[in-house]
Design an enzyme around this catalytic site. Structure first.
Site, PDB file in Angstrom:
ATOM      1  N   ASP A  40     -18.805 -24.753 -57.325  1.00  0.00           N
ATOM      2  CA  ASP A  40     -19.613 -23.975 -58.271  1.00  0.00           C
ATOM      3  C   ASP A  40     -18.722 -23.020 -59.055  1.00  0.00           C
ATOM      4  OD1 ASP A  40     -21.800 -23.089 -59.618  1.00  0.00           O
ATOM      5  OD2 ASP A  40     -22.595 -21.845 -57.996  1.00  0.00           O
TER       6      ASP A  40
ATOM      7  N   ILE B 261     -25.633  -2.457 -57.259  1.00  0.00           N
ATOM      8  CA  ILE B 261     -25.034  -2.956 -58.509  1.00  0.00           C
ATOM      9  C   ILE B 261     -25.604  -4.309 -58.915  1.00  0.00           C
ATOM     10  CG2 ILE B 261     -22.861  -1.674 -58.417  1.00  0.00           C
ATOM     11  CD1 ILE B 261     -21.566  -4.129 -57.155  1.00  0.00           C
ATOM     12  N   GLY B 262     -26.404  -4.929 -58.054  1.00  0.00           N
ATOM     13  CA  GLY B 262     -26.987  -6.207 -58.472  1.00  0.00           C
ATOM     14  C   GLY B 262     -27.772  -6.843 -57.341  1.00  0.00           C
TER      15      GLY B 262
ATOM     16  N   GLY C  10     -28.029 -10.269 -55.051  1.00  0.00           N
ATOM     17  CA  GLY C  10     -27.433 -11.530 -54.634  1.00  0.00           C
ATOM     18  C   GLY C  10     -28.529 -12.436 -54.120  1.00  0.00           C
ATOM     19  N   GLU C  11     -28.125 -13.657 -53.693  1.00  0.00           N
ATOM     20  CA  GLU C  11     -29.178 -14.590 -53.274  1.00  0.00           C
ATOM     21  C   GLU C  11     -29.838 -14.181 -51.955  1.00  0.00           C
ATOM     22  OE1 GLU C  11     -25.781 -16.200 -53.625  1.00  0.00           O
ATOM     23  OE2 GLU C  11     -25.761 -17.584 -51.930  1.00  0.00           O
ATOM     24  N   PHE C  12     -29.117 -13.340 -51.148  1.00  0.00           N
ATOM     25  CA  PHE C  12     -29.686 -12.955 -49.853  1.00  0.00           C
ATOM     26  C   PHE C  12     -30.174 -11.508 -49.828  1.00  0.00           C
ATOM     27  CE2 PHE C  12     -26.695 -16.376 -48.882  1.00  0.00           C
ATOM     28  CZ  PHE C  12     -27.531 -17.243 -48.217  1.00  0.00           C
ATOM     29  N   GLY C  13     -29.943 -10.781 -50.899  1.00  0.00           N
ATOM     30  CA  GLY C  13     -30.367  -9.377 -50.912  1.00  0.00           C
ATOM     31  C   GLY C  13     -29.545  -8.591 -51.914  1.00  0.00           C
ATOM     32  N   GLU C  14     -29.599  -7.248 -51.751  1.00  0.00           N
ATOM     33  CA  GLU C  14     -28.919  -6.382 -52.723  1.00  0.00           C
ATOM     34  C   GLU C  14     -27.397  -6.451 -52.589  1.00  0.00           C
ATOM     35  OE1 GLU C  14     -30.601  -2.666 -51.639  1.00  0.00           O
ATOM     36  OE2 GLU C  14     -32.168  -2.776 -53.169  1.00  0.00           O
TER      37      GLU C  14
HETATM   38  O1  ACK Z   1     -22.099  -9.172 -62.986  1.00  0.00           O
HETATM   39  P1  ACK Z   1     -22.159  -8.218 -61.895  1.00  0.00           P
HETATM   40  O2  ACK Z   1     -21.993  -6.769 -62.168  1.00  0.00           O
HETATM   41  O3  ACK Z   1     -21.118  -8.632 -60.748  1.00  0.00           O
HETATM   42  O4  ACK Z   1     -23.474  -8.476 -61.037  1.00  0.00           O
HETATM   43  C1  ACK Z   1     -23.223  -9.279 -59.928  1.00  0.00           C
HETATM   44  C2  ACK Z   1     -23.973  -8.744 -58.710  1.00  0.00           C
HETATM   45  O5  ACK Z   1     -23.028  -8.055 -57.910  1.00  0.00           O
HETATM   46  C3  ACK Z   1     -24.648  -9.839 -57.880  1.00  0.00           C
HETATM   47  O6  ACK Z   1     -23.690 -10.750 -57.404  1.00  0.00           O
HETATM   48  C4  ACK Z   1     -21.812  -8.012 -58.550  1.00  0.00           C
HETATM   49  N1  ACK Z   1     -20.768  -8.182 -57.547  1.00  0.00           N
HETATM   50  C5  ACK Z   1     -20.701  -9.109 -56.571  1.00  0.00           C
HETATM   51  N2  ACK Z   1     -19.578  -8.944 -55.871  1.00  0.00           N
HETATM   52  C6  ACK Z   1     -18.930  -7.870 -56.388  1.00  0.00           C
HETATM   53  C7  ACK Z   1     -17.700  -7.221 -56.085  1.00  0.00           C
HETATM   54  N3  ACK Z   1     -16.913  -7.626 -55.104  1.00  0.00           N
HETATM   55  N4  ACK Z   1     -17.351  -6.182 -56.848  1.00  0.00           N
HETATM   56  C8  ACK Z   1     -18.146  -5.788 -57.863  1.00  0.00           C
HETATM   57  N5  ACK Z   1     -19.315  -6.364 -58.178  1.00  0.00           N
HETATM   58  C9  ACK Z   1     -19.682  -7.407 -57.466  1.00  0.00           C
HETATM   59  C10 ACK Z   1     -21.774  -9.098 -59.577  1.00  0.00           C
END
Ligand code: ACK
Length: 930
Positions: free
Chosen positions: A718, A599-600, A602-606
């Site tokens: 932050d 779904i996205g 992150g700073e350390f990976g997927e």
């Molecule tokens: O804006 P987004 O869809 O929401 O894209 C970022 C991506 O992962 C990188 O951080 C999504 N994300 C992070 N944590 C969660 C979570 N707990 N539930 C759903 N999406 C998340 C975040």
């Protein structure tokens, strides 16, 4: 022989008497048709009395009969030689009788009807070749006593020829009036009599009001009253009731006629009283047949919850589809009904009856409910059903409901509700009480406050006890004391009970060292007095310092009273990072994780979404962050530090850590799944789609999470909308915890402003944190103000396209973000308060939370917006960033600081230039006049 309409020409018989003078004579009428007449003409002889009578005439129900006599009569003057014996009249008589063949009737039995005279000049009257002039006279007579009657004509010396006698009666003819049939009716006995007749309703009709008419003496129907109405399914056509055609219906006899079937309905056969609904459409019992068939509503939308200690404000928007009706209402199913409304996290159980729903639990017409009296720290699921008049008929259920799960917060205990006094003596008494109805946790202590009633609360004593009773000593004899008791749990003190009054008596037993107690009382009273004095002084001084200080003091006191509140532990204080991670996070077996999609990044990976099934628990959706291969020790430590931090938190507005995978690769952090992703992107996607209350609800959630973090002494550093996650119920949760990342890895910070210690997300960061890395809860409050602005502007970038250096400069010069479009004035004021230069002047999260709760409770306060100011502000932002000339007044207005205009003018600053030349120090002086 009598008929109603046709005249009856009566057979006349010569009256059988000695002086038989009437003669039957055949003559020709004016058309030369031979006719029979009875004639008499004894004008020369005196004392004539010649009678002629009819046969018996049956009455046939008539009460008044009419006798029309046609005759000729000679003018005495036209007869030569006649003297006084000649007459010009004759008499008409009648005699009622049941005998149809009476041969002899005495003269005296006849009753005179009238003396009949001719009204024509009949000088020339003659028959044959001479002109004959006929007289027609009609007389009426009442015949009511016998079955029939006889008529008689008496001649007293005239020259008469009777040409015809017609006898008839009158009827009112059969008629239909107002859908009632009235029969042929014989008129009444008297000329003025009216015969009342009751009509009968025509086929397929029913009586509206008894149909009546009156038959007048001359055969006319008079005064129609009442009438009938066509039965349901029939309408009046041509005086009869005819069935409605297919596609039409008539529901009630009082409806004016057949009407077309309403929308979504039909009638296939003639005579429909109601139209049947098309498949999938329904009619409620109370719906009139004229109403269109309708459908049940779809589910309520966007259910959001705002938790406040042990109460929850639930708000939703009406269903997308109302089914063509306007009677949508909402229910929270009662315990026992399908989908019981509330469940505890372990075992789904319906809420107890002590939970309060305001304004109610069922039949709600508003889209907001406050649920109170919930248990503290408990997981609840609320289900809202949308219903309308056809929900029951349609049998629709789950499709019309939406649910939300919340966890209530800590809450102070409810007040003690009753206090008893026993063992009362001159100087003492024993108090006891029951545990509060809602302890909301383990009761650690009770506090008893009491004072002499006369003294009011000028001086009082406090006693603390772990039990539910206390012996109060050192009291004055025969004195009324007022007692209040309150309980304390880990969440702090509850409210004091209402006052309970008890009086000491004059009984000296049991005696307890009087002197000691008096001295103790004196000491206590004076001690409390001194304490009060000091508190008052501190209070006054601090109030002069800040408008937020009073509540700040309260909250500090709260903290003081909450010694049980957990403090956050920095995982970097652990030498072995794995020790920290295993203390705060649960190790999850990788086999219980099912990854579904990325779904996205992150700073350390997927970052992936997936499902987690832990034994004995139901499967849940989770987000999975993984640490990409080839990481360094530092990266591993930093990655896991987020889980060590997150694992210490337990709050509905903080992202929940489910656990970590450290025993196999890749390393993973598993958190709850937030369906709507990060707040900034979510708002941009739904630009303008939420109500202000919904936006405030989101802000309230974030503030609540931040208050929890600040209570735990955790500084986020932050806080920004991109680091808030939103679930399917619009619940916002603070996420992104980490330490080094804050300054180094946030993309907002990279390549921006390099402070001596690292990179900083300038637009979100308080000036003192930028300038000298002073990160505190107050700097989080500044960031919170920016998040407020992001939320209300639906994800607009703070300070738009200004560069970081210009942002720092503008902030330094007193510029603040203007109110976003349609932003309630109170919200912008709260933002401005968060952006106070002096961090001590900024509100605390507790105060922000209180403020937002107040706004949610009084949505009217959110109505006033700055309106068109946004345009000015947008202009202001371009003007300032391009350093154009801008009037001081306009500029102040655009940044919401117009209240300082007079202060500045009084100080001699009337242009923007002069103001910009101010040093930071002077500016502070003017902005905060003491
Ligand atoms: O804006 P987004 O869809 O929401 O894209 C970022 C991506 O992962 C990188 O951080 C999504 N994300 C992070 N944590 C969660 C979570 N707990 N539930 C759903 N999406 C998340 C975040």
């Amino acid at each position: 022989f009598l008929t109603a309409t046709a005249a009856y020409v009566v057979q006349l018989y010569l009256y059988k008497c000695a002086c038989l003078k009437w003669e039957e004579v055949s003559i020709m009428d004016e058309k030369n048709i031979p006719i029979r007449t009875y004639q008499v003409c004894n004008v020369l002889e005196p004392n004539q009395n010649n009678w002629l009578r009819t046969d018996w005439i049956p009455r046939s129900g008539a009460q008044r009969v009419y006798v029309e006599v046609k005759f000729t009569l000679r003018d005495c003057n036209s007869l030569p030689g006649v003297t006084g014996t000649c007459k010009e009249t004759f008499n008409l008589y009648y005699h009622e009788s049941n005998e149809d063949r009476e041969s002899y009737i005495k003269e005296s039995s006849f009753i005179k009807v009238d003396t009949v005279a001719a009204d024509e000049s009949f000088t020339q009257v003659d028959v044959g070749d001479r002109i004959m002039k006929l007289n027609t006279e009609v007389r009426d007579v009442k015949v009511t006593t016998r079955k029939g009657f006889y008529l008689a004509f008496q001649d007293v010396g005239a020259c008469i020829a009777l040409v015809s006698v017609r006898v008839f009666y009158k009827t009112c003819p059969l008629t239909v009036r107002n859908l009632a049939t009235f029969p042929d009716t014989i008129t009444g006995a008297d000329t003025s009599s009216l015969v009342e007749v009751r009509g009968s309703c025509v086929n397929q009709s029913e009586e509206r009001e008894e149909p009546k008419m009156y038959c007048g003496a001359d055969g006319e129907w008079l005064v129609p009253i009442g009438g009938c109405l066509c039965n349901p399914g029939y309408e009046e056509r041509g005086g009869a009731c005819k069935a409605c055609r297919a596609g039409f219906y008539k529901a009630k006899s009082t409806d004016p006629g057949c009407a077309k079937c309403p929308p979504h309905s039909h009638s296939l056969r003639d005579g429909a009283t109601i139209c049947d609904c098309h498949a999938g459409f329904f009619r409620a019992d109370t719906d009139p047949p004229s109403m269109a068939c309708t459908q049940p509503p779809s589910a309520p939308q966007q259910l959001i919850s705002v938790v406040n200690e042990t109460s929850v404000v639930l708000e939703w928007t009406p269903p997308h589809r109302l089914g063509g009706r306007s009677d949508t209402s909402y229910n929270f199913p009662r315990p026992g009904s399908a989908g019981g409304s509330v469940s505890s996290s372990q075992f789904c159980a319906p809420c107890g009856s002590d939970v309060l729903f305001s304004p109610g639990q069922t039949g709600l017409t508003t889209t907001r409910v406050v649920v109170s009296e919930l248990r503290a720290h408990t997981h609840y699921t609320f289900i809202v059903h949308a219903r309308n008049g056809v929900s029951q008929a349609s049998g629709a259920g789950a499709a019309q409901s939406v649910s939300v799960s919340v966890t209530t917060n800590q809450a102070a205990p409810s007040p003690v509700s009753s206090i008893q006094a026993t063992d009362v003596t001159r100087h003492s008494l024993s108090l006891s009480w029951q545990q509060p109805d809602r302890p909301n946790g383990v009761i650690l202590e009770y506090e008893v406050k009491f004072y002499e009633k006369d003294q009011r609360e000028r001086s009082y004593r406090i006693m603390r006890t772990f039990s539910r009773s206390v012996d109060v000593t050192g009291l004055n004899p025969l004195t009324v004391y007022v007692f209040h008791v309150r309980a304390r749990t880990a969440a702090g003190y509850g409210e004091f009970s209402t006052p309970f009054e008890f009086s000491t008596n004059s009984d000296p037993f049991p005696l307890i060292g009087e002197g000691v107690n008096s001295a103790f009382l004196l000491l206590s009273v004076s001690g409390v007095g001194i304490l009060l004095l000091i508190s008052a002084a501190v209070f006054i001084i601090s109030r002069r310092r800040s408008k937020y200080s009073k509540t700040k003091q309260d909250s500090e006191e709260e903290k003081h009273l909450n010694p049980g509140v957990k403090i956050y532990v920095d995982p970097f204080t652990y030498e072995d990072p794995d020790q920290a991670i295993h203390e705060f996070a649960k190790e999850i077996d990788v086999s219980s994780i099912h990854i579904e999609k990325v779904i996205g990044m992150g700073e350390f990976g997927e970052v992936c979404s997936g499902r987690l099934r832990v034994q004995g628990k139901r499967e849940i959706y989770v987000a999975i962050k993984s640490l990409k291969a080839g990481y360094s020790d530092k990266q591993r430590r930093d990655f896991l530090s987020e889980a060590s931090i997150m694992g210490q938190f337990d709050h509905p507005n903080i992202i929940r850590l489910e656990g970590v995978v450290t025993r196999c690769k890749p390393l993973m952090i598993i958190t709850e799944y937030m369906e709507n992703g990060s707040l900034d992107a979510f708002l941009r996607k739904h630009d303008g789609q939420f109500t202000v209350i919904q936006l405030v609800g989101m802000l309230r959630g974030i503030a609540s999470g931040m208050k929890y973090l600040s209570d735990m002494n955790y500084v986020h550093r932050d806080l920004a909308a991109r680091n808030i996650l939103v679930n399917s119920n619009l619940v916002c949760k603070v996420s992104d915890f980490g330490l080094s990342r804050v300054l180094e890895d946030d993309p907002e910070a990279t390549g921006t402003y390099l402070s001596p210690g690292g990179k900083i997300p300038i637009r979100w960061t308080a000036p003192e944190a930028i300038a000298y890395r002073k990160f505190t809860t107050a700097s989080d409050v500044w960031s919170y103000g920016i998040v407020m602005w992001e939320v209300v502007s639906y994800g607009e970038r703070p300070y738009w396209d200004m560069n970081n250096q210009d942002v720092i400069k503008a902030i330094e010069e007193g510029y603040r973000l203007p109110a976003p479009m349609d932003c309630p004035v109170v919200l912008h004021q709260l933002m401005l308060d968060c952006w106070e230069r002096d961090r001590a002047e900024r509100p605390t999260f507790s105060q922000i939370l209180n403020m937002l709760d107040k706004l949610i409770r009084n949505p009217g306060t959110l109505r006033r917006t700055g309106g068109e100011r946004y345009l000015q502000c947008t202009k202001a932002k371009t003007e300032i960033s391009s350093s154009k000339v801008w009037s001081l007044c306009e500029w102040l207005q655009s940044i919401g600081l117009e209240r300082y205009r007079d202060t500045l003018a009084a100080a001699g600053y009337t242009s923007l230039d002069s103001l910009l030349a101010l040093t930071h120090q002077i500016e502070v002086e003017i902005m905060n006049p003491r």
